[in-house]
Design an enzyme around this catalytic site. Sequence first.
Site, PDB file in Angstrom:
ATOM      1  N   ASP A 184       0.765  -1.244   0.091  1.00  0.00           N
ATOM      2  CA  ASP A 184      -0.029   0.023  -0.067  1.00  0.00           C
ATOM      3  C   ASP A 184       0.814   1.317   0.061  1.00  0.00           C
ATOM      4  O   ASP A 184       1.912   1.314   0.626  1.00  0.00           O
ATOM      5  CB  ASP A 184      -0.871  -0.083   1.174  1.00  0.00           C
ATOM      6  N   ARG A 212       0.550   7.685  -2.733  1.00  0.00           N
ATOM      7  CA  ARG A 212       0.956   8.691  -2.061  1.00  0.00           C
ATOM      8  C   ARG A 212       2.304   9.033  -2.093  1.00  0.00           C
ATOM      9  O   ARG A 212       2.800  10.137  -1.689  1.00  0.00           O
ATOM     10  CB  ARG A 212       0.589   8.227  -0.428  1.00  0.00           C
ATOM     11  N   ASN A 260     -10.253  -2.886  -7.245  1.00  0.00           N
ATOM     12  CA  ASN A 260      -9.582  -1.757  -7.927  1.00  0.00           C
ATOM     13  C   ASN A 260      -9.917  -1.178  -9.232  1.00  0.00           C
ATOM     14  O   ASN A 260      -9.409  -0.320  -9.724  1.00  0.00           O
ATOM     15  CB  ASN A 260      -7.799  -2.187  -7.922  1.00  0.00           C
ATOM     16  N   TRP A 261     -10.963  -2.086  -9.750  1.00  0.00           N
ATOM     17  CA  TRP A 261     -11.358  -1.790 -11.098  1.00  0.00           C
ATOM     18  C   TRP A 261     -12.321  -0.491 -10.966  1.00  0.00           C
ATOM     19  O   TRP A 261     -12.510   0.185 -12.041  1.00  0.00           O
ATOM     20  CB  TRP A 261     -12.330  -3.009 -11.423  1.00  0.00           C
TER      21      TRP A 261
END
Length: 247
Positions: free
Chosen positions: A18, A22, A66-67
């Site tokens: 993850d 960012r 995530n699509w």
Amino acid sequence: MPTTTRSSIPEHVAIIMDGNGRWAKQRGLPRVMGHRRGVEAVRETVRAAGDCGISYLTLFAFSSENWRRPESEVSDLMGLLKAFIRRDLAELHRENVRVRIIGDRQGLKTDIRSLLEEAEQMTAGNTKLTLVIAFNYGSRDEITRATASIARDVAEGRLSADAITPEMISSRLDTSGMPDPDLIIRTSGEERLSNFLLWQAAYSEFLFVPEYWPDFDRQRFFSAIEQYATRDRRFGALAEQVAVAGA
């Protein structure tokens, strides 16, 4: 290398990778640059896992949620997956790494599905490390597919409802034949599972680290293994019972 004993090395480590976006935003870069740097972190982590004797490394590469991301970002992620397999598959094979894919393959484009299947087939006989790529994966979907399979067998008379056990459910999951993760690491400081290995994580240890995934390197991985070695895993028993069993 970790300074722990071989018996303290987890058999199966799973990672929620993850923070790519960012990481890029902090540097004023487009999100795709974070994903590209994240691929380098994947390469480094796979080597580190193999070097310290871990048997299974599962990486949460692309979730079924995530699509919903912008089409351009999804396209970038698909391109990076294809590039990774085409560039790295031969080296993984030489290093005796087996590749397994978990997740729902239905609905994937033919070229993606073919590449994933090629990676599995080429490396099927390898034994040093099993690299499990969770792609189009969501744990609730996985459990739904598994229980639907069992329900069909019951409805068609091939299975008695009384014969359903936790072990049977595990055998119908995408991770069938694999040990449950001993350690689940999530980068970026977030502290949640995000629909990842919910069934399999029943007795896993968790480690949430502040680094964004592109900054997660070999030494940070070894540090995570050393932290795992300090944990007291009880699997629902008392500490005294665990001590007696291990004596």
